[in-house]
Scaffold this motif. Sequence first.
Motif, PDB file in Angstrom:
ATOM      1  N   LYS A 190       0.812  -1.215   0.000  1.00  0.00           N
ATOM      2  CA  LYS A 190       0.000   0.000   0.000  1.00  0.00           C
ATOM      3  C   LYS A 190       0.849   1.270   0.000  1.00  0.00           C
ATOM      4  O   LYS A 190       0.425   2.305  -0.495  1.00  0.00           O
ATOM      5  CB  LYS A 190      -0.936   0.006   1.221  1.00  0.00           C
ATOM      6  N   THR A 191       2.044   1.190   0.570  1.00  0.00           N
ATOM      7  CA  THR A 191       2.882   2.396   0.684  1.00  0.00           C
ATOM      8  C   THR A 191       3.863   2.543  -0.480  1.00  0.00           C
ATOM      9  O   THR A 191       4.709   3.433  -0.464  1.00  0.00           O
ATOM     10  CB  THR A 191       3.678   2.387   2.005  1.00  0.00           C
ATOM     11  N   LYS A 192       3.730   1.698  -1.475  1.00  0.00           N
ATOM     12  CA  LYS A 192       4.613   1.796  -2.653  1.00  0.00           C
ATOM     13  C   LYS A 192       4.443   3.170  -3.302  1.00  0.00           C
ATOM     14  O   LYS A 192       3.326   3.607  -3.564  1.00  0.00           O
ATOM     15  CB  LYS A 192       4.247   0.707  -3.653  1.00  0.00           C
ATOM     16  N   GLY A 193       5.543   3.848  -3.542  1.00  0.00           N
ATOM     17  CA  GLY A 193       5.486   5.173  -4.161  1.00  0.00           C
ATOM     18  C   GLY A 193       5.296   6.313  -3.170  1.00  0.00           C
ATOM     19  O   GLY A 193       5.364   7.485  -3.536  1.00  0.00           O
ATOM     20  N   CYS A 194       5.046   5.993  -1.895  1.00  0.00           N
ATOM     21  CA  CYS A 194       4.868   7.052  -0.880  1.00  0.00           C
ATOM     22  C   CYS A 194       6.230   7.558  -0.418  1.00  0.00           C
ATOM     23  O   CYS A 194       7.115   6.763  -0.094  1.00  0.00           O
ATOM     24  CB  CYS A 194       4.112   6.511   0.334  1.00  0.00           C
ATOM     25  N   THR A 195       6.394   8.869  -0.391  1.00  0.00           N
ATOM     26  CA  THR A 195       7.645   9.420   0.154  1.00  0.00           C
ATOM     27  C   THR A 195       7.601   9.435   1.673  1.00  0.00           C
ATOM     28  O   THR A 195       8.624   9.326   2.338  1.00  0.00           O
ATOM     29  CB  THR A 195       7.915  10.834  -0.404  1.00  0.00           C
ATOM     30  N   SER A 196       6.407   9.574   2.235  1.00  0.00           N
ATOM     31  CA  SER A 196       6.224   9.371   3.681  1.00  0.00           C
ATOM     32  C   SER A 196       4.778   8.978   3.948  1.00  0.00           C
ATOM     33  O   SER A 196       3.875   9.354   3.192  1.00  0.00           O
ATOM     34  CB  SER A 196       6.608  10.616   4.488  1.00  0.00           C
ATOM     35  N   THR A 197       4.588   8.202   5.007  1.00  0.00           N
ATOM     36  CA  THR A 197       3.240   7.719   5.353  1.00  0.00           C
ATOM     37  C   THR A 197       2.994   7.947   6.842  1.00  0.00           C
ATOM     38  O   THR A 197       3.764   7.481   7.690  1.00  0.00           O
ATOM     39  CB  THR A 197       3.091   6.222   5.029  1.00  0.00           C
ATOM     40  N   TYR A 198       1.920   8.671   7.132  1.00  0.00           N
ATOM     41  CA  TYR A 198       1.508   8.916   8.517  1.00  0.00           C
ATOM     42  C   TYR A 198       0.471   7.865   8.900  1.00  0.00           C
ATOM     43  O   TYR A 198      -0.467   7.614   8.148  1.00  0.00           O
ATOM     44  CB  TYR A 198       0.904  10.312   8.649  1.00  0.00           C
ATOM     45  N   VAL A 199       0.656   7.273  10.077  1.00  0.00           N
ATOM     46  CA  VAL A 199      -0.242   6.200  10.518  1.00  0.00           C
ATOM     47  C   VAL A 199      -0.831   6.540  11.889  1.00  0.00           C
ATOM     48  O   VAL A 199      -0.126   7.084  12.748  1.00  0.00           O
ATOM     49  CB  VAL A 199       0.514   4.847  10.607  1.00  0.00           C
ATOM     50  N   ILE A 200      -2.107   6.233  12.058  1.00  0.00           N
ATOM     51  CA  ILE A 200      -2.752   6.301  13.376  1.00  0.00           C
ATOM     52  C   ILE A 200      -3.434   4.957  13.582  1.00  0.00           C
ATOM     53  O   ILE A 200      -4.284   4.560  12.786  1.00  0.00           O
ATOM     54  CB  ILE A 200      -3.787   7.440  13.462  1.00  0.00           C
TER      55      ILE A 200
END
Length: 278
Positions: A190-200
Amino acid sequence: PATLLGLLLLLQVLASCLWLGHSEVLNSFDSCPQFFYAGTIPNDALNPKNPAWICQRFRNAYHYATLYDRDRRIPVYSAYIYHPAQGKRPKSWFVEPQLTGKSNLKEMESEKRLIEQYKISAEDIKKSQAVYDDYRGLKGLDRGHLNPSGHMDNDESKMATFTLTNVVPQDSDLNDSQWRVYEDIKMIGKTKGCTSTYVITGAVPGKTSVSNGRVNRPSHIWSAACCLENEKPAKAWGAIAENDKNQVEELSLGKLEEKLTELYGKTVILFNNACPRQ
């Protein structure tokens, strides 16, 4: 007398500043807004009656943020930036000295050290948080991390996830199987291509408890993510699982917020409006 009065007023102001400094992580996330996209924290719908805002500090650095429910002795949610990395799984468990009301220590500590070195009683530690004994010998339930150590990229951050303010009684089958699949495998895709991912990641309080009524057993475990590509939100998603079934439902951020709104009975907003809801 005027000078003395002025001096007393100054001392009062200084004392209140010091007091604010000591309790900053219990009243807001002002010390660690970086773990929320655009500094936007979830709205008050999730707030329990007796909350504590914890900027999870270990070895002189903040690693993530947790909203904690002192009455139910479980976290409401933990918020962090996703940086998965291989590494040794920590073994030591910590508690939060600030929840004792007896300490100005800002960093998580072991129960043993708090008792032996800082002379804080075991009773004072237990009042507003879960302790190691609460999870000992539970059948069919694990210490389920909201922020898992595998989502952190260095030893200190991994160790910082091993605080009892970051775990809930989670169904063992779910924790070992489908929730782990979501955390360890699905998130990579799911995070492929994301430069950063915020998670809660959070837990909906349930109607039952463990450890003689001390620790709430959540009815659901949920997680939400907002992915940035070149500093702009590009996509977002959610996941939710009933805490007695080995199934995880993946859904849009908007649908997750709708589900949580039903479960909490109040409108839930998890992320800044720029994160896509569809």
